[in-house]
Design an enzyme around this catalytic site. Structure first.
Site, short mmCIF file in Angstrom:
data_model
loop_
_atom_site.label_atom_id
_atom_site.label_comp_id
_atom_site.label_asym_id
_atom_site.label_seq_id
_atom_site.Cartn_x
_atom_site.Cartn_y
_atom_site.Cartn_z
N SER A 1 72.49 -14.62 66.38
CA SER A 1 71.94 -15.81 65.73
C SER A 1 72.26 -15.80 64.23
CB SER A 1 70.43 -15.89 65.97
OG SER A 1 70.18 -15.97 67.35
N HIS A 2 73.25 -15.01 63.86
CA HIS A 2 73.64 -14.90 62.44
C HIS A 2 74.70 -15.94 62.13
CE1 HIS A 2 72.48 -10.43 63.16
NE2 HIS A 2 71.44 -11.24 63.18
N ILE A 3 74.22 -17.10 61.75
CA ILE A 3 75.08 -18.25 61.55
C ILE A 3 75.01 -18.61 60.08
CG2 ILE A 3 75.53 -20.58 62.39
CD1 ILE A 3 73.20 -19.57 64.54
#
Lengths: 589, 248
Positions: free
Chosen positions: A515-517
């Protein structure tokens, strides 16, 4: 649609009450300003929402994604290239945006790295070191800030979140047992490292034998009872193994609902409005001043909330979409390479090596999102890239997050998916398998960007955000190289079998990656190729601040939350110390 | 959907909880028994309701028989565990389909629906209730045409062959892609086998005992340093344990 009802003005509106929004709201409320926080999801509270008796529910939290934003409410469309037609992400696969106070910071893993000093001037640094060897497809940029400017804010976030870890570089002196590649820090972590399970311990031993320098992964899971600077107390982590994708019932995993909101909500000059979705930021006729926001409540009624300062601190996707919907900045166009809103979208390149043993019992159900050991020898530019044909790298670590078995029952590739053979393999391998992860950098390229979708809309009739993304060749080469290095460590541990999984293209929504966007409304020194200055202040709209991972020009091989928290403190500090002295002006120092 | 599966109101829960409390002392420990849609109340602090309501809530009797015949082969009985059928996987799927999952009530369902690329993942216009209803009917039709029997009328090995063909896409089903249908059923079956028993599957925590997963425990501080040791912890469910019941 009826004209939104205009409400009495306030000093500050903060959009989003996750980590970034809650921190800024608290800091500005402490300054004496009247602050209103808007959150599209519900109010969440540990004692009520993450009850010990029901928190340990894999179906509810991991499979049915109870804490995530419902795609019905808001989702993105996705495609790999500008030539394709984007389609909606009907169910979250690749990543997990959050919902409600605390945001994605409730169900996160808790890994809390700082970025390295060179990251903040990455484009310049790599150019100096490798010149023309830096692949031309990449659109790397400097952040317009420096390590020295960031360090106090990293320190503040670590104190806030009660991070457990071991310093590797204290004021320039390398410290045994910590990460020797970290930037010079002014103080030790606020808490000592947590205890470790067997798998990370075994990994650290193997890494040390190969000459690497293993360190405890910095963790926002408290190793002991801890009270932060806001007077909020955390309890020690119990290693329950229901961590990533779950809320913490023990007040052990740091989040805005544990570490900030209990102090903030008691302040008379702060009000939280939940189940209130912000539709747009309003600008005056010049377009150079934000006048407030429009939001819709749970009844579908719209309101205008005027404010002197508007801080947008939602998840990256909503930060960028709100700017596009509000007409802030020129939308980025990959064909002409002009415009800033939506540019430099990047992700994380997740790799791993899975190992199967005959003679080990890892008790994999014991663990937490950030209970583990790591090495940094293959991360970012910690190794010489001359002649390798790529730049970047990844954080290598073993952090067993728990092993609730709907999703966590590793079997070797080629095992049938059902029947007696499947069952036998499942039983044999459940406790005796472990994995080494390599969470690697994701560098921006011209055709990776965010824009408004022309075909699909949300329940309010607004266009969904459209993601155009695929892994750059550079990152796929990096993934191959780094995963091979990790596989060497795996091999040295003498497993029965091991299986490297370097990330391959195309990017897909079929399985969870990270979820590292990041990116889309990036920091920089030049309004031509960035959206906000080093204080997270929007170029040309001085009373509007946009804070979050949307400000990262690219993503290094680290988890982003520590930097999101630091940027929140940085923006709050700039508003308190500089902006309020000359309101309505761009901060020029 | 039948009337009884429309859901529940807070009032119903209170009434049902009170009723189950009254019998609680005599029965083994169970959470509140509620007729209606399984699940939890979103954003409520309570755990999910426990459903031991007899009968099927979504499946017809015929569909239920076919699903049981499938899960019995996906997870066969052997010396490691009972079958998926006896573990309650079909009950689990039935309750899931009767709840919000069955209609993808939380998911983005706006059109246009187009197949897209594999990277764009599930773009099917069918929700799980339709996937099962259409898929089971099509599977029945296929088996009748091939074997003049329903799937459940086939011998074990024959059933495995059909399932393998579905998995490989060697069979064409009417109205739904065979592999897509197979993966839907397989995924839900595994959920049912490994989820907390409170949802109707994993009866008696059979899968957890089989692999050594201690379930809904919350504190391993006394165990984290016991490296490479078998801990033999008795698993716990959210439902609770009959051992906690006050006797007498």
């Amino acid at each position: 649609m009826a004209t939104p009802k205009k409400l009495p003005a306030t000093d500050v509106v903060v959009v989003g009450l996750g980590w970034a929004g809650s921190i800024i709201a608290k800091e500005l409320a402490d300054e004496g300003l009247n602050v209103m926080g808007f959150e599209r999801g519900p109010w969440r509270d540990t004692a009520v929402d993450f009850n010990l008796a029901s928190a340990t529910d894999e179906l509810r939290y991991n499979r049915r994604q109870e804490l995530m934003l419902r795609t019905k409410q808001n989702t993105c469309t996705m495609r790999n290239t500008p030539a394709e037609t984007a389609l909606p992400m009907r169910d979250w696969g690749s990543f997990h945006p959050g919902n409600g106070t605390g945001g994605a910071g409730n169900h996160w893993a808790g890994i809390t790295f700082r970025f390295q000093p060179t990251e903040f001037r990455l484009a310049s640094y790599l150019q100096e070191r490798y010149g023309k060897e830096v692949p031309a497809e990449l659109t790397l940029q400097d952040w317009g800030t420096t390590w020295e400017e960031m360090e106090p804010h990293y320190d503040a976030f670590e104190r806030l979140a009660g991070v457990s870890g071991k310093a590797g570089n204290l004021n320039g002196t390398v410290v045994e047992g910590g990460n020797p590649f970290e930037g010079a820090r002014s103080r030790e972590y606020p808490n000592p490292p947590t205890a470790q399970t067997y798998a990370p311990t075994l990994f650290a031993e193997a890494a040390r034998n190969l000459g690497y320098k293993p360190f405890p992964v910095p963790s926002a899971l408290a190793s002991q009872a801890y009270t932060n600077q806001y007077g909020v107390t955390m309890g020690p982590c119990t290693f329950c193994g229901f961590c990533t994708n779950y809320g913490c019932a023990n007040y052990s995993k740091a989040s805005a609902i544990v570490n900030v909101l209990p102090a903030l909500i008691r302040k008379p000059n702060f009000t939280a409005k939940t189940n209130a979705e912000v539709l747009k930021v309003t600008l005056d006729s010049t377009g150079k001043k934000a006048t407030g926001i429009i939001y819709v409540d749970a009844n579908g009624d719209q309101f205008e909330q005027p404010a002197e300062i508007v801080v947008v601190a939602a998840f990256i996707f909503e930060n960028v979409r709100l700017m596009l919907l509000s007409g802030v900045g020129q939308p980025y166009d990959p064909v002409t390479n002009t415009g800033t809103t939506g540019r430099n979208y990047a992700y994380q390149t997740a790799n791993s090596v899975r190992m199967f043993f005959d003679d080990k019992n890892f008790n994999p159900f014991i663990g937490g999102g950030a209970i583990g050991m790591g090495i940094d020898e293959f991360n970012n530019d910690n190794f010489d890239h001359a002649g390798l044909g790529f730049v970047g790298g990844g954080s290598t670590r073993v952090t067993p997050i728990g092993a609730a078995p709907i999703d966590s029952r590793p079997v070797p590739p080629g095992t049938p998916a059902w029947g007696s053979q499947w069952k036998k393999a499942t039983v044999e391998n459940y406790a005796s398998s472990m994995s080494i992860g390599c969470e690697a950098s994701s560098y921006s390229k011209r055709t990776n960007y965010l824009s408004l979708d022309p075909n699909y809309t949300d329940p309010h009739g607004r266009p969904l955000l459209r993601i155009t993304f695929d892994f750059p060749e550079n990152d796929l080469r990096m993934a191959e190289y780094c995963t091979n290095k990790v596989a060497e460590i795996a091999k040295s541990m003498n497993p029965r079998a091991f299986f490297p999984s370097p990330r391959k293209g195309p990017w897909a929504n079929t399985s969870y990656q990270s979820s590292h966007i990041v990116g889309g409304f990036i920091m920089g020194a030049d309004p031509k190729n960035s959206s906000v200055n080093k204080h997270l202040q929007v170029w040309g709209v001085p009373n509007l601040f946009v804070v979050g991972s949307s400000a990262f020009p690219q993503n290094p091989g680290y988890n982003p939350t520590g930097t999101v928290g630091a940027l929140a403190f940085k923006a709050a500090d700039a508003i308190r110390r500089l902006y309020l002295k000359r309101p309505g002006e761009m901060i020029s120092v | 959907m039948t009337d009884k599966s429309k859901g529940f109101t807070r009032r119903q829960i209170l009434v049902s909880s009170a009723a189950s409390l009254a019998v609680g002392a005599a029965a083994s420990a169970k959470a509140a028994t509620v007729a209606g849609t399984p699940g939890w109340i979103p954003f409520d602090h309570n755990g999910p309701m426990h459903y031991d309501t007899p009968g099927w809530q979504f499946f017809t009797a015929e569909e239920a028989r076919e699903v049981e015949a499938i899960v019995e082969r996906l997870i066969p009985a052997d010396d490691l565990s009972v079958s998926g059928k006896d573990a309650g996987c079909a009950v689990f799927i039935d309750r899931q389909l009767a709840g919000e999952y069955g209609t993808f009530a939380r998911l983005y369902r706006e059109g246009p629906f187009t197949p897209g690329t594999p990277a764009q993942a599930d773009q099917s216009p069918l929700v799980p209730q339709e996937r099962y209803r259409i898929g089971l009917a099509a599977l029945g039709k296929y088996c009748q045409a091939q074997f003049q029997k329903p799937f459940s009328g086939l011998e074990g090995e024959q059933r495995d062959k059909v399932l393998t063909d579905l998995e490989k896409g060697a069979i064409t089903l009417e109205g739904i892609d065979a592999q897509f249908f197979f993966q839907q059923v397989l995924g839900n079956t595994m959920e049912g086998f490994f989820a907390d028993p409170i949802y109707g599957g994993n009866r008696d925590m059979v899968s957890w005992k089989m692999i050594g997963f201690p379930g809904a425990r919350y504190d391993y501080r006394d165990y984290i340093a016991l490296h490479n040791q078998k801990l033999d912890l008795v698993p716990l469910s959210i439902i609770g344990s009959s051992a906690w019941n006050k006797k007498g």
